[in-house]
Design a protein around this motif. Structure first.
Motif, mmCIF file in Angstrom:
data_model
loop_
_atom_site.group_PDB
_atom_site.id
_atom_site.type_symbol
_atom_site.label_atom_id
_atom_site.label_comp_id
_atom_site.label_asym_id
_atom_site.label_seq_id
_atom_site.Cartn_x
_atom_site.Cartn_y
_atom_site.Cartn_z
ATOM 1 N N VAL A 151 0.817 -1.218 0.000
ATOM 2 C CA VAL A 151 0.000 0.000 0.000
ATOM 3 C C VAL A 151 0.853 1.271 0.000
ATOM 4 C CG1 VAL A 151 -2.000 -1.094 1.090
ATOM 5 C CG2 VAL A 151 -0.276 0.019 2.522
ATOM 6 N N ALA A 152 2.130 1.131 0.304
ATOM 7 C CA ALA A 152 3.039 2.282 0.320
ATOM 8 C C ALA A 152 4.313 1.905 -0.439
ATOM 9 C CB ALA A 152 3.392 2.678 1.748
ATOM 10 N N LEU A 153 4.862 2.882 -1.151
ATOM 11 C CA LEU A 153 6.083 2.688 -1.924
ATOM 12 C C LEU A 153 7.148 3.640 -1.397
ATOM 13 C CD1 LEU A 153 7.707 1.603 -4.376
ATOM 14 C CD2 LEU A 153 6.520 3.326 -5.770
ATOM 15 N N ILE A 154 8.276 3.081 -0.948
ATOM 16 C CA ILE A 154 9.402 3.896 -0.494
ATOM 17 C C ILE A 154 10.442 3.899 -1.606
ATOM 18 C CG2 ILE A 154 11.232 4.176 1.206
ATOM 19 C CD1 ILE A 154 9.449 2.786 3.249
ATOM 20 N N LEU A 155 10.827 5.109 -2.021
ATOM 21 C CA LEU A 155 11.750 5.275 -3.138
ATOM 22 C C LEU A 155 13.024 5.986 -2.719
ATOM 23 C CD1 LEU A 155 9.235 6.562 -5.842
ATOM 24 C CD2 LEU A 155 10.237 4.268 -5.702
ATOM 25 N N GLY A 156 14.144 5.381 -3.050
ATOM 26 C CA GLY A 156 15.423 6.064 -2.983
ATOM 27 C C GLY A 156 15.715 6.642 -4.354
ATOM 28 N N THR A 157 16.938 7.061 -4.559
ATOM 29 C CA THR A 157 17.323 7.626 -5.851
ATOM 30 C C THR A 157 17.884 6.538 -6.751
ATOM 31 O OG1 THR A 157 17.862 9.671 -4.700
ATOM 32 C CG2 THR A 157 18.673 9.447 -6.935
ATOM 33 N N ALA B 50 15.838 12.252 -4.312
ATOM 34 C CA ALA B 50 14.813 11.296 -4.742
ATOM 35 C C ALA B 50 13.479 12.014 -4.908
ATOM 36 C CB ALA B 50 14.697 10.156 -3.739
ATOM 37 N N TYR B 51 13.142 12.872 -3.949
ATOM 38 C CA TYR B 51 11.879 13.607 -4.000
ATOM 39 C C TYR B 51 11.820 14.534 -5.221
ATOM 40 C CZ TYR B 51 8.160 16.813 -2.634
ATOM 41 O OH TYR B 51 7.022 17.576 -2.612
ATOM 42 N N LYS B 52 12.867 15.289 -5.437
ATOM 43 C CA LYS B 52 12.876 16.216 -6.579
ATOM 44 C C LYS B 52 12.800 15.474 -7.908
ATOM 45 C CE LYS B 52 15.368 19.853 -4.146
ATOM 46 N NZ LYS B 52 16.670 20.492 -3.921
ATOM 47 N N LEU B 53 13.538 14.379 -8.025
ATOM 48 C CA LEU B 53 13.491 13.597 -9.270
ATOM 49 C C LEU B 53 12.126 12.953 -9.460
ATOM 50 C CD1 LEU B 53 17.047 12.006 -9.103
ATOM 51 C CD2 LEU B 53 16.218 13.597 -10.867
ATOM 52 N N TYR B 54 11.538 12.429 -8.386
ATOM 53 C CA TYR B 54 10.207 11.834 -8.481
ATOM 54 C C TYR B 54 9.179 12.874 -8.921
ATOM 55 C CZ TYR B 54 5.752 9.726 -7.299
ATOM 56 O OH TYR B 54 4.456 9.263 -7.364
ATOM 57 N N THR B 55 9.172 14.038 -8.272
ATOM 58 C CA THR B 55 8.175 15.048 -8.627
ATOM 59 C C THR B 55 8.370 15.550 -10.052
ATOM 60 O OG1 THR B 55 9.453 16.801 -7.556
ATOM 61 C CG2 THR B 55 7.717 15.791 -6.251
ATOM 62 N N LEU C 166 10.995 12.379 2.902
ATOM 63 C CA LEU C 166 11.582 12.008 4.186
ATOM 64 C C LEU C 166 13.075 12.308 4.146
ATOM 65 C CD1 LEU C 166 9.818 8.555 4.619
ATOM 66 C CD2 LEU C 166 9.269 10.689 5.797
ATOM 67 N N PRO C 167 13.705 12.480 5.290
ATOM 68 C CA PRO C 167 15.152 12.721 5.292
ATOM 69 C C PRO C 167 15.915 11.471 4.869
ATOM 70 C CG PRO C 167 14.325 12.557 7.531
ATOM 71 C CD PRO C 167 13.130 12.532 6.639
ATOM 72 N N SER C 168 17.058 11.693 4.283
ATOM 73 C CA SER C 168 17.933 10.588 3.896
ATOM 74 C C SER C 168 18.470 9.884 5.135
ATOM 75 C CB SER C 168 19.099 11.131 3.069
ATOM 76 O OG SER C 168 20.059 10.126 2.869
ATOM 77 N N THR C 169 18.576 8.563 5.045
ATOM 78 C CA THR C 169 19.135 7.765 6.143
ATOM 79 C C THR C 169 20.608 7.420 5.896
ATOM 80 O OG1 THR C 169 18.370 5.732 5.067
ATOM 81 C CG2 THR C 169 16.914 6.722 6.749
ATOM 82 N N ASP D 98 13.567 2.376 -6.474
ATOM 83 C CA ASP D 98 14.252 3.648 -6.624
ATOM 84 C C ASP D 98 13.593 4.433 -7.744
ATOM 85 O OD1 ASP D 98 16.429 3.698 -4.675
ATOM 86 O OD2 ASP D 98 17.189 1.963 -5.759
ATOM 87 N N VAL D 99 13.727 5.745 -7.676
ATOM 88 C CA VAL D 99 13.148 6.616 -8.686
ATOM 89 C C VAL D 99 13.772 6.333 -10.055
ATOM 90 C CG1 VAL D 99 12.849 9.017 -9.434
ATOM 91 C CG2 VAL D 99 12.635 8.430 -6.998
ATOM 92 N N LEU D 100 15.085 6.115 -10.081
ATOM 93 C CA LEU D 100 15.787 6.050 -11.360
ATOM 94 C C LEU D 100 16.071 4.636 -11.852
ATOM 95 C CD1 LEU D 100 18.363 8.947 -10.897
ATOM 96 C CD2 LEU D 100 16.067 9.016 -11.933
ATOM 97 N N ALA D 101 15.905 4.457 -13.156
ATOM 98 C CA ALA D 101 16.291 3.224 -13.841
ATOM 99 C C ALA D 101 17.758 3.300 -14.237
ATOM 100 C CB ALA D 101 15.430 3.006 -15.076
ATOM 101 N N SER D 102 18.230 4.521 -14.515
ATOM 102 C CA SER D 102 19.642 4.718 -14.861
ATOM 103 C C SER D 102 20.008 6.179 -14.681
ATOM 104 C CB SER D 102 19.942 4.279 -16.302
ATOM 105 O OG SER D 102 19.271 5.107 -17.219
ATOM 106 N N CYS D 103 21.310 6.403 -14.538
ATOM 107 C CA CYS D 103 21.828 7.762 -14.427
ATOM 108 C C CYS D 103 23.343 7.727 -14.511
ATOM 109 C CB CYS D 103 21.401 8.425 -13.113
ATOM 110 S SG CYS D 103 22.164 7.703 -11.634
ATOM 111 N N THR D 104 23.926 8.889 -14.629
ATOM 112 C CA THR D 104 25.366 9.053 -14.506
ATOM 113 C C THR D 104 25.605 9.611 -13.108
ATOM 114 O OG1 THR D 104 25.506 9.525 -16.859
ATOM 115 C CG2 THR D 104 27.399 10.142 -15.513
#
Length: 187
Positions: free
Chosen positions: A32-38, A139-144, A158-161, A97-103
């Motif tokens: 019911v909830a999705l937690i996303l990192g970068t 993660a938040y900025k990329l998701y939005t 949420l804050p980074s851990t 995670d938000v991203l499938a790929s990145c540099t």
């Protein structure tokens, strides 16, 4: 499989890598909830699971908000991975995670360039996910920017851990911040 292509930056001589996301999402139809990192850190990519750097506080925080005990350290291999996977699924949480790929240079979210988002359509269509939580500002900025218009689910930042954030967000403050996940499960 993780595809990595690295080169050395001319500016600061730091290695810069093009990373293809190596980990499958963790979810089931009851999520019911999705937690996303970068993007998984080098330590998590090496371990083969999310938030597995030995100093990352994510799993300790999640266990604390659900009043559970972790029996294995992040470095305890398959036993730790199985324990953590069971923890999130037991509480109807999906991880990705938000991203499938990145540099990216190392684990520095600030260095991310050329981000390509994951396709969340299958996970969202086949689960009950109605809430998205992002672990950190990047993660938040990329998701939005890249995902919210497609998912139509607003994210909570949420804050980074990560170890880099521990001075600003000690363990007890992280528990307070992440408690909104548990609270949303009872609504």
């Amino acid at each position: 499989m993780c595809t990595i292509f690295c080169y050395t930056s001319c500016m600061d001589n730091a290695p810069v890598c093009r990373i293809e996301h190596p980990l499958e999402p963790v979810w089931n139809r009851q999520s019911v909830a999705l937690i996303l990192g970068t993007m998984p850190s080098p330590g998590s990519r090496s371990a083969g699971f999310y938030y597995m750097h030995k100093q990352n506080q994510f799993w300790r925080v999640l266990a604390a908000i659900f009043k559970e005990t972790l029996h294995y350290a992040n470095s305890d291999g398959e036993a730790a991975i199985a324990e953590r996977r069971a923890l999130v699924l037991r509480h109807h949480i999906a991880l990705w995670d938000v991203l499938a790929s990145c540099t990216i240079s190392g684990a520095s979210d600030a260095s991310i360039k050329n981000p390509v988002p994951n396709d969340f359509s299958k996970v969202l269509a086949e689960s009950r996910i109605a809430r998205v939580y992002c672990t950190g500002q990047t993660a938040y900025k990329l998701y939005t920017r890249l995902c919210e218009s497609k998912t139509r689910i607003r994210a909570v930042c949420l804050p980074s851990t990560s170890p880099a954030n521990q001075a600003r967000w000690p363990f007890e403050k992280l528990i307070d911040a992440y408690s909104c996940i548990r609270e949303s499960m009872t609504q």
